[in-house]
Design a protein around this motif. Sequence first.
Motif, PDB file in Angstrom:
ATOM      1  N   HIS A  74       0.853  -1.187   0.000  1.00 23.59           N
ATOM      2  CA  HIS A  74       0.000   0.000   0.000  1.00 23.59           C
ATOM      3  C   HIS A  74       0.893   1.243   0.000  1.00 23.59           C
ATOM      4  O   HIS A  74       1.751   1.400   0.881  1.00 23.59           O
ATOM      5  CB  HIS A  74      -0.891  -0.008   1.239  1.00 23.59           C
ATOM      6  N   PRO A  75       0.736   2.141  -0.969  1.00 19.57           N
ATOM      7  CA  PRO A  75       1.667   3.276  -1.109  1.00 19.57           C
ATOM      8  C   PRO A  75       1.781   4.149   0.135  1.00 19.57           C
ATOM      9  O   PRO A  75       2.902   4.462   0.565  1.00 19.57           O
ATOM     10  CB  PRO A  75       1.094   4.062  -2.293  1.00 19.57           C
ATOM     11  N   LEU A  76       0.654   4.533   0.719  1.00 18.51           N
ATOM     12  CA  LEU A  76       0.716   5.442   1.865  1.00 18.51           C
ATOM     13  C   LEU A  76       1.321   4.758   3.086  1.00 18.51           C
ATOM     14  O   LEU A  76       2.180   5.322   3.767  1.00 18.51           O
ATOM     15  CB  LEU A  76      -0.678   5.971   2.209  1.00 18.51           C
ATOM     16  N   ARG A  77       0.906   3.527   3.355  1.00 13.48           N
ATOM     17  CA  ARG A  77       1.415   2.866   4.554  1.00 13.48           C
ATOM     18  C   ARG A  77       2.903   2.510   4.399  1.00 13.48           C
ATOM     19  O   ARG A  77       3.660   2.538   5.373  1.00 13.48           O
ATOM     20  CB  ARG A  77       0.567   1.637   4.884  1.00 13.48           C
ATOM     21  N   GLN A  78       3.325   2.189   3.179  1.00 15.43           N
ATOM     22  CA  GLN A  78       4.753   1.970   2.958  1.00 15.43           C
ATOM     23  C   GLN A  78       5.526   3.251   3.232  1.00 15.43           C
ATOM     24  O   GLN A  78       6.598   3.232   3.856  1.00 15.43           O
ATOM     25  CB  GLN A  78       4.995   1.490   1.519  1.00 15.43           C
ATOM     26  N   ARG A  79       4.998   4.357   2.768  1.00 10.52           N
ATOM     27  CA  ARG A  79       5.658   5.648   2.965  1.00 10.52           C
ATOM     28  C   ARG A  79       5.725   6.003   4.449  1.00 10.52           C
ATOM     29  O   ARG A  79       6.753   6.495   4.940  1.00 10.52           O
ATOM     30  CB  ARG A  79       4.901   6.732   2.195  1.00 10.52           C
ATOM     31  N   GLN A  80       4.645   5.729   5.177  1.00 12.18           N
ATOM     32  CA  GLN A  80       4.644   5.992   6.616  1.00 12.18           C
ATOM     33  C   GLN A  80       5.690   5.133   7.326  1.00 12.18           C
ATOM     34  O   GLN A  80       6.425   5.619   8.191  1.00 12.18           O
ATOM     35  CB  GLN A  80       3.254   5.706   7.191  1.00 12.18           C
ATOM     36  N   ALA A  81       5.738   3.845   6.945  1.00 11.95           N
ATOM     37  CA  ALA A  81       6.690   2.945   7.584  1.00 11.95           C
ATOM     38  C   ALA A  81       8.127   3.372   7.304  1.00 11.95           C
ATOM     39  O   ALA A  81       8.982   3.366   8.208  1.00 11.95           O
ATOM     40  CB  ALA A  81       6.457   1.514   7.105  1.00 11.95           C
ATOM     41  N   MET A  82       8.409   3.771   6.073  1.00 13.62           N
ATOM     42  CA  MET A  82       9.768   4.160   5.716  1.00 13.62           C
ATOM     43  C   MET A  82      10.139   5.508   6.341  1.00 13.62           C
ATOM     44  O   MET A  82      11.254   5.684   6.843  1.00 13.62           O
ATOM     45  CB  MET A  82       9.919   4.216   4.199  1.00 13.62           C
ATOM     46  N   SER A  83       9.218   6.443   6.333  1.00 12.61           N
ATOM     47  CA  SER A  83       9.515   7.785   6.847  1.00 12.61           C
ATOM     48  C   SER A  83       9.775   7.779   8.344  1.00 12.61           C
ATOM     49  O   SER A  83      10.619   8.527   8.851  1.00 12.61           O
ATOM     50  CB  SER A  83       8.360   8.735   6.535  1.00 12.61           C
ATOM     51  N   HIS A  84       9.031   6.927   9.068  1.00 15.45           N
ATOM     52  CA  HIS A  84       9.123   6.920  10.529  1.00 15.45           C
ATOM     53  C   HIS A  84       9.854   5.697  11.071  1.00 15.45           C
ATOM     54  O   HIS A  84       9.887   5.490  12.283  1.00 15.45           O
ATOM     55  CB  HIS A  84       7.718   6.994  11.128  1.00 15.45           C
ATOM     56  N   MET A  85      10.440   4.874  10.180  1.00 12.15           N
ATOM     57  CA  MET A  85      11.130   3.656  10.587  1.00 12.15           C
ATOM     58  C   MET A  85      10.222   2.781  11.438  1.00 12.15           C
ATOM     59  O   MET A  85      10.557   2.371  12.561  1.00 12.15           O
ATOM     60  CB  MET A  85      12.430   3.975  11.318  1.00 12.15           C
ATOM     61  N   LEU A  86       9.034   2.493  10.883  1.00  9.32           N
ATOM     62  CA  LEU A  86       8.090   1.589  11.525  1.00  9.32           C
ATOM     63  C   LEU A  86       8.281   0.184  10.970  1.00  9.32           C
ATOM     64  O   LEU A  86       8.619   0.008   9.793  1.00  9.32           O
ATOM     65  CB  LEU A  86       6.650   2.033  11.250  1.00  9.32           C
ATOM     66  N   CYS A  87       8.032  -0.810  11.794  1.00  4.74           N
ATOM     67  CA  CYS A  87       8.069  -2.185  11.318  1.00  4.74           C
ATOM     68  C   CYS A  87       7.015  -2.366  10.239  1.00  4.74           C
ATOM     69  O   CYS A  87       5.856  -1.979  10.421  1.00  4.74           O
ATOM     70  CB  CYS A  87       7.809  -3.155  12.475  1.00  4.74           C
ATOM     71  N   GLN A  88       7.413  -2.949   9.115  1.00 12.72           N
ATOM     72  CA  GLN A  88       6.485  -3.111   8.004  1.00 12.72           C
ATOM     73  C   GLN A  88       5.351  -4.080   8.314  1.00 12.72           C
ATOM     74  O   GLN A  88       4.335  -4.090   7.626  1.00 12.72           O
ATOM     75  CB  GLN A  88       7.233  -3.597   6.765  1.00 12.72           C
ATOM     76  N   VAL A  89       5.497  -4.892   9.366  1.00 15.76           N
ATOM     77  CA  VAL A  89       4.471  -5.870   9.722  1.00 15.76           C
ATOM     78  C   VAL A  89       3.523  -5.326  10.788  1.00 15.76           C
ATOM     79  O   VAL A  89       2.308  -5.265  10.594  1.00 15.76           O
ATOM     80  CB  VAL A  89       5.104  -7.192  10.199  1.00 15.76           C
ATOM     81  N   CYS A  90       4.081  -4.907  11.933  1.00 18.91           N
ATOM     82  CA  CYS A  90       3.225  -4.497  13.058  1.00 18.91           C
ATOM     83  C   CYS A  90       3.085  -2.982  13.195  1.00 18.91           C
ATOM     84  O   CYS A  90       2.265  -2.507  13.976  1.00 18.91           O
ATOM     85  CB  CYS A  90       3.748  -5.086  14.357  1.00 18.91           C
ATOM     86  N   ALA A  91       3.885  -2.220  12.463  1.00 15.55           N
ATOM     87  CA  ALA A  91       3.845  -0.749  12.461  1.00 15.55           C
ATOM     88  C   ALA A  91       4.333  -0.123  13.764  1.00 15.55           C
ATOM     89  O   ALA A  91       4.150   1.067  13.977  1.00 15.55           O
ATOM     90  CB  ALA A  91       2.449  -0.220  12.113  1.00 15.55           C
ATOM     91  N   LYS A  92       4.970  -0.916  14.622  1.00 14.71           N
ATOM     92  CA  LYS A  92       5.585  -0.327  15.806  1.00 14.71           C
ATOM     93  C   LYS A  92       6.934   0.293  15.426  1.00 14.71           C
ATOM     94  O   LYS A  92       7.583  -0.141  14.485  1.00 14.71           O
ATOM     95  CB  LYS A  92       5.786  -1.394  16.879  1.00 14.71           C
ATOM     96  N   SER A  93       7.345   1.294  16.191  1.00 15.31           N
ATOM     97  CA  SER A  93       8.614   1.953  15.910  1.00 15.31           C
ATOM     98  C   SER A  93       9.770   0.972  16.070  1.00 15.31           C
ATOM     99  O   SER A  93       9.807   0.170  17.013  1.00 15.31           O
ATOM    100  CB  SER A  93       8.811   3.130  16.862  1.00 15.31           C
ATOM    101  N   THR A  94      10.720   1.024  15.141  1.00  8.74           N
ATOM    102  CA  THR A  94      11.921   0.207  15.284  1.00  8.74           C
ATOM    103  C   THR A  94      13.015   0.946  16.059  1.00  8.74           C
ATOM    104  O   THR A  94      14.133   0.451  16.176  1.00  8.74           O
ATOM    105  CB  THR A  94      12.457  -0.260  13.913  1.00  8.74           C
ATOM    106  N   TYR A  95      12.661   2.126  16.582  1.00 13.05           N
ATOM    107  CA  TYR A  95      13.524   2.773  17.579  1.00 13.05           C
ATOM    108  C   TYR A  95      13.134   2.188  18.933  1.00 13.05           C
ATOM    109  O   TYR A  95      12.595   2.880  19.798  1.00 13.05           O
ATOM    110  CB  TYR A  95      13.329   4.291  17.572  1.00 13.05           C
ATOM    111  N   ASP A  96      13.393   0.910  19.108  1.00 13.99           N
ATOM    112  CA  ASP A  96      12.909   0.185  20.274  1.00 13.99           C
ATOM    113  C   ASP A  96      14.066  -0.341  21.119  1.00 13.99           C
ATOM    114  O   ASP A  96      15.218   0.072  20.941  1.00 13.99           O
ATOM    115  CB  ASP A  96      11.981  -0.955  19.827  1.00 13.99           C
ATOM    116  N   GLU A  97      13.764  -1.254  22.035  1.00 14.81           N
ATOM    117  CA  GLU A  97      14.800  -1.815  22.898  1.00 14.81           C
ATOM    118  C   GLU A  97      15.869  -2.531  22.096  1.00 14.81           C
ATOM    119  O   GLU A  97      17.065  -2.443  22.388  1.00 14.81           O
ATOM    120  CB  GLU A  97      14.144  -2.764  23.913  1.00 14.81           C
ATOM    121  N   ALA A  98      15.431  -3.252  21.058  1.00 11.30           N
ATOM    122  CA  ALA A  98      16.399  -3.956  20.217  1.00 11.30           C
ATOM    123  C   ALA A  98      17.312  -2.969  19.489  1.00 11.30           C
ATOM    124  O   ALA A  98      18.513  -3.229  19.326  1.00 11.30           O
ATOM    125  CB  ALA A  98      15.672  -4.842  19.213  1.00 11.30           C
ATOM    126  N   PHE A  99      16.755  -1.848  19.036  1.00  4.00           N
ATOM    127  CA  PHE A  99      17.557  -0.808  18.382  1.00  4.00           C
ATOM    128  C   PHE A  99      18.702  -0.371  19.287  1.00  4.00           C
ATOM    129  O   PHE A  99      19.851  -0.229  18.844  1.00  4.00           O
ATOM    130  CB  PHE A  99      16.645   0.379  18.035  1.00  4.00           C
TER     131      PHE A  99
END
Length: 223
Positions: A74-99
């Motif tokens: 989906h164009p918009l959701r892909q753009r949101q995920a890439m712009s904010h570094m969200l997980c492409q599956v669950c949409a949680k931020s990848t600026y997380d504990e693992a990061f």
Amino acid sequence: MNAPRQITWNGWHVPFIAPWSRETPRVGTIVRAPRGAGIAYADELDAADRRNGTLWVRCPVLRGVGKPNLAGVHPLRQRQAMSHMLCQVCAKSTYDEAFNRWGGRHLFLVRADKGQAIREGETTATPPTCEPCAAESIRACPELRKGYTAALVERPQPWGVAGTLYDPRTLRPMPAPDTRDGLTFVNYEDPQLPWTLAARDVVTLLGCTTVDLDHLAAHDTTV
């Protein structure tokens, strides 16, 4: 942004960036931009049609309605995920504990032939993945089961877009025969950018370290 609810289908999580059957892109009439330097929609009025001056494909936002297309984007959701570094599956931020555990790096998981690692400076339209979703994806995704590679990336930098190029003379879409999804990667500095109907955000991956997902699951902080 807050992560949206998770949706399951046949026992697996549906990726946030996957389109649903009611989210078919709307085909707008492409015309020459008023000043002639690029393309526009004939009825272009909404600022949402553009981002940073680039025209984007129109697509309804009806997540969860109908059936998921697990191979689509989906164009918009892909753009949101890439712009904010969200997980492409669950949409949680990848600026997380693992990061933080990985020394300030994001996990990128992409389809690849066996042994083909992510190259330094490689461009991709695939957003990052969090650690739990990466483990699920390699079991659930038919494409990833064919082969994948993973890397921790220090600096995912904005690079351009992937989209459909239009001929400046005829305003007809130009084929992209060498790409799997028919889209052409266009850099932000490319003079063809104004003639591109964007469908994906693209980043370049800098500071790449190939990783084994089993090591990550074991919380290996030495990667």
